[in-house]
Write a protein that holds these residues in place. Structure first.
Motif, PDB file in Angstrom:
ATOM      1  N   GLY A 180       0.152 -12.424   4.049  1.00 15.74           N
ATOM      2  CA  GLY A 180       0.552 -12.463   2.641  1.00 15.74           C
ATOM      3  C   GLY A 180       0.334 -11.128   1.967  1.00 15.74           C
ATOM      4  N   GLY A 181      -0.272 -11.171   0.777  1.00 16.27           N
ATOM      5  CA  GLY A 181      -0.621  -9.942   0.075  1.00 16.27           C
ATOM      6  C   GLY A 181       0.543  -9.129  -0.442  1.00 16.27           C
ATOM      7  N   TYR A 182       1.748  -9.727  -0.605  1.00 16.16           N
ATOM      8  CA  TYR A 182       2.934  -9.013  -1.087  1.00 16.16           C
ATOM      9  C   TYR A 182       3.261  -7.799  -0.215  1.00 16.16           C
ATOM     10  N   THR A 183       3.069  -7.954   1.092  1.00 14.51           N
ATOM     11  CA  THR A 183       3.311  -6.852   2.034  1.00 14.51           C
ATOM     12  C   THR A 183       4.769  -6.841   2.484  1.00 14.51           C
ATOM     13  N   ASP A 184       5.695  -6.905   1.541  1.00 18.64           N
ATOM     14  CA  ASP A 184       7.115  -6.981   1.895  1.00 18.64           C
ATOM     15  C   ASP A 184       7.651  -5.640   2.401  1.00 18.64           C
ATOM     16  N   ILE A 185       7.157  -4.544   1.849  1.00 17.83           N
ATOM     17  CA  ILE A 185       7.632  -3.209   2.238  1.00 17.83           C
ATOM     18  C   ILE A 185       6.441  -2.406   2.742  1.00 17.83           C
ATOM     19  N   ASP A 186       6.547  -1.936   3.985  1.00 18.45           N
ATOM     20  CA  ASP A 186       5.466  -1.185   4.626  1.00 18.45           C
ATOM     21  C   ASP A 186       6.001   0.187   5.020  1.00 18.45           C
ATOM     22  N   LEU A 187       5.465   1.243   4.423  1.00 22.05           N
ATOM     23  CA  LEU A 187       5.902   2.610   4.721  1.00 22.05           C
ATOM     24  C   LEU A 187       5.032   3.207   5.825  1.00 22.05           C
ATOM     25  N   ALA A 188       5.628   4.050   6.659  1.00 20.13           N
ATOM     26  CA  ALA A 188       4.912   4.610   7.812  1.00 20.13           C
ATOM     27  C   ALA A 188       5.420   6.019   8.091  1.00 20.13           C
ATOM     28  N   VAL A 189       4.573   6.809   8.757  1.00 22.86           N
ATOM     29  CA  VAL A 189       4.906   8.181   9.145  1.00 22.86           C
ATOM     30  C   VAL A 189       4.520   8.382  10.608  1.00 22.86           C
TER      31      VAL A 189
ATOM     32  N   ALA B  44      16.057  -4.968  -0.042  1.00 21.23           N
ATOM     33  CA  ALA B  44      14.739  -5.284   0.520  1.00 21.23           C
ATOM     34  C   ALA B  44      14.075  -6.401  -0.262  1.00 21.23           C
ATOM     35  N   GLY B  45      13.441  -7.326   0.447  1.00 16.85           N
ATOM     36  CA  GLY B  45      12.641  -8.338  -0.213  1.00 16.85           C
ATOM     37  C   GLY B  45      11.388  -7.718  -0.816  1.00 16.85           C
ATOM     38  N   PHE B  46      10.870  -8.346  -1.871  1.00 24.85           N
ATOM     39  CA  PHE B  46       9.668  -7.800  -2.507  1.00 24.85           C
ATOM     40  C   PHE B  46       8.888  -8.923  -3.164  1.00 24.85           C
ATOM     41  N   HIS B  47       7.613  -8.659  -3.387  1.00 30.35           N
ATOM     42  CA  HIS B  47       6.675  -9.552  -4.080  1.00 30.35           C
ATOM     43  C   HIS B  47       6.664 -10.957  -3.467  1.00 30.35           C
ATOM     44  N   GLY B  48       6.444 -10.996  -2.162  1.00 34.90           N
ATOM     45  CA  GLY B  48       6.238 -12.274  -1.491  1.00 34.90           C
ATOM     46  C   GLY B  48       7.468 -12.903  -0.874  1.00 34.90           C
ATOM     47  N   GLN B  49       8.627 -12.203  -0.826  1.00 34.87           N
ATOM     48  CA  GLN B  49       9.809 -12.777  -0.203  1.00 34.87           C
ATOM     49  C   GLN B  49       9.728 -12.707   1.320  1.00 34.87           C
ATOM     50  N   PHE B  50       9.339 -11.543   1.857  1.00 36.10           N
ATOM     51  CA  PHE B  50       9.235 -11.381   3.307  1.00 36.10           C
ATOM     52  C   PHE B  50       7.965 -10.591   3.661  1.00 36.10           C
ATOM     53  N   PRO B  51       6.792 -11.172   3.422  1.00 32.31           N
ATOM     54  CA  PRO B  51       5.549 -10.444   3.734  1.00 32.31           C
ATOM     55  C   PRO B  51       5.136 -10.649   5.190  1.00 32.31           C
ATOM     56  N   TYR B  52       4.075  -9.940   5.603  1.00 33.11           N
ATOM     57  CA  TYR B  52       3.431 -10.251   6.873  1.00 33.11           C
ATOM     58  C   TYR B  52       2.750 -11.616   6.774  1.00 33.11           C
ATOM     59  N   SER B  53       2.256 -12.106   7.897  1.00 34.54           N
ATOM     60  CA  SER B  53       1.707 -13.467   7.927  1.00 34.54           C
ATOM     61  C   SER B  53       0.484 -13.625   7.040  1.00 34.54           C
TER      62      SER B  53
END
Length: 479
Positions: free
Chosen positions: A346-355, A335-344
């Protein structure tokens, strides 16, 4: 004359006596220079006084103090200035590091503001073109109203000749807002009472799906208006995440609301509120200090545990709320992290957890996927990846995403007040498609959107504000 002669004789006698007792010595010193030494005995003192005494002792004491001070100035105190210099250098380095961190943060904010400015400029250009188009388009012709003929006061209705569309007022009725609107027939006028032909313009309205109580698990049909529950108190709450456990299994009740403010270099505080009312009042009943720093706004709660991404890594952590300890940790593979693949945004949103109804999910991307969104189903106990899906939409092209009933939905913009949910991917069929469901960013900077299964609402963090959206789901299709 006799007196003067007596004085001269006395001087000669004294001079002769002094010459007998005086001595003159001449010699070279160690440097080779010539020195003359003239020695005369004292005519009064028979012996020299003893060296020492109070005056000599005082002089020696002052001389010793002077030697000590000179020693300190020249060598003894050199260590202290060295220590002071090292301490000053350390403080300067720390200040430089802080300044560098602040500069990097400001650069990130500048980049985001630049992207936002470009988006605003694009929308202004579109509005300008739309304005020009409306100005160049001719106005539609006005249709004259034909008054009924006096001879037809008691007659019926008949279709107008020549295709005219006279308007007659039928009735008025109140609408939902309490004001009245006129119902008009657009193609009828009074004629002779032979027959009447009715022509209606049909507007297609979707049939009710039978899920008024919103208990289905079909596709998302609509999203309601945002409702603001609370505004953050300081800059740390410009971005954040708030959530509710749909299967509360800890000492905290099912109504507990959790919140994390995600601005800062040490994001570790987890605030707990007994219910939505206490959240609105700003009265937390629990404040936990997490053992690891949290990265961005992708955290969630499920079955009595907080799940979050550890800062500056792809490591996922499961934190047990009852024992207040780490229950599991595991890296999310590739997984990308710390700005590799964020949402548009930004904000270092590379990994988004959901339930959702099906369990725990991770939304992210990898180098192999080339920035496209990857969805992984996670084991809630061990955080092991059970299955993954790769979509065909780039993660950086969407503002945010959420998962409902195993279906991923993406939001087009995080700043536009009126945007859309533009894509849906169904993990059951492994198929995605473009959709268009209206969505509002009321406060114009939405940094977090998650599905709250406990209330069947969307929770969002919009520019300091914690907001929620009612949703409507369609009926689940039979397999």
């Amino acid at each position: 004359m006799f007196l003067l002669l007596s004085l001269c004789m006395s001087g000669l006698l004294l001079h002769a006596d002094a010459q007998e007792r005086a001595s003159l010595w001449r010699g070279n010193d160690r440097g080779g220079r010539c020195h003359y030494t003239f020695t005369v005995p004292s005519p009064v003192e028979s012996s020299c006084p003893q060296t020492g005494g109070p005056e000599m002792e005082g002089l020696k004491a002052r001389l010793s103090m002077l030697e000590v001070m000179v020693a300190r100035l020249t060598g003894g105190e050199t260590v202290a200035p060295q220590r002071a210099g090292a301490r000053a250098q350390s403080e300067l380095q720390e200040a430089l590091n802080r300044a560098t961190d602040e500069r990097n943060l400001l650069q990130g904010e500048t980049e985001r503001l630049g992207r936002e400015l470009l988006g605003l400029q694009g929308r202004m250009e579109e509005m300008r073109k739309e304005t020009e188009r409306l100005r160049n388009r001719p106005c539609p012709p006005q249709t004259p109203v034909v008054q009924p003929s006096p001879s037809l006061q008691g007659g019926g209705l008949m279709r107008p000749a020549g295709g005219s569309s006279a308007v007659s007022h039928l009735m008025t009725r109140p609408n939902r807002q309490g004001d009245s609107s006129s119902l008009r027939d657009s193609a009828w006028q009074y004629r002779s009472p032979g027959f009447q032909e009715l022509k209606a313009e049909v507007t297609e309205v979707p049939a009710p799906d039978g899920s008024e109580e919103n208990t289905g698990c079909g596709e998302l049909v609509s999203v309601g208006e945002p409702v603001t529950h609370r505004k953050a108190d300081n800059i740390e709450g410009k971005y954040g995440v708030w959530m509710q456990d749909p299967e509360a299994a800890s000492i905290y009740g099912p109504n507990m609301i959790w919140r994390i403010d995600t601005i800062g270099s040490d994001v570790r505080k987890l605030f707990g509120y007994d219910d939505m009312e206490q959240l609105a009042k700003g009265f937390p009943s629990k404040v936990l200090l997490l053992p690891e720093q949290v990265e961005s706004t992708g955290a969630t709660v499920y079955r009595g545990s907080l799940y979050f991404q550890r800062r500056l890594s792809r490591t996922l952590i499961r934190y047990d709320l009852a024992s207040e300890s780490v229950a599991a940790r595991r890296e999310l593979p590739h997984a990308g992290f710390h700005g590799q693949f964020p949402y548009s945004w930004g904000g270092y949103t590379d990994i988004d957890l959901a339930v959702d109804e099906q369990g725990l999910w991770a939304v992210y991307s990898t180098s192999k996927a080339k920035g496209a969104i990857v969805i992984s189903k996670l084991d809630p106990s061990s955080l092991e990846v059970k299955r993954s899906w790769e979509t065909n939409i780039r993660k950086s092209s969407v503002a945010n995403s959420f998962i409902i009933c195993g279906k991923l939905y993406t939001v087009a913009s995080y700043t536009a007040p009126d945007t859309i949910i533009n894509y849906m991917y169904d993990t059951e069929t492994s198929q995605g498609k473009a959709i268009s469901i209206p969505f509002r960013n009321k406060h114009r900077y939405n940094s977090m959107i998650d599905y709250n299964r406990a209330q069947r609402k969307l929770f969002a963090w919009d520019n300091y504000h914690m907001v929620s959206y009612d949703i409507k789901l369609g009926r689940q299709q039979a397999k």
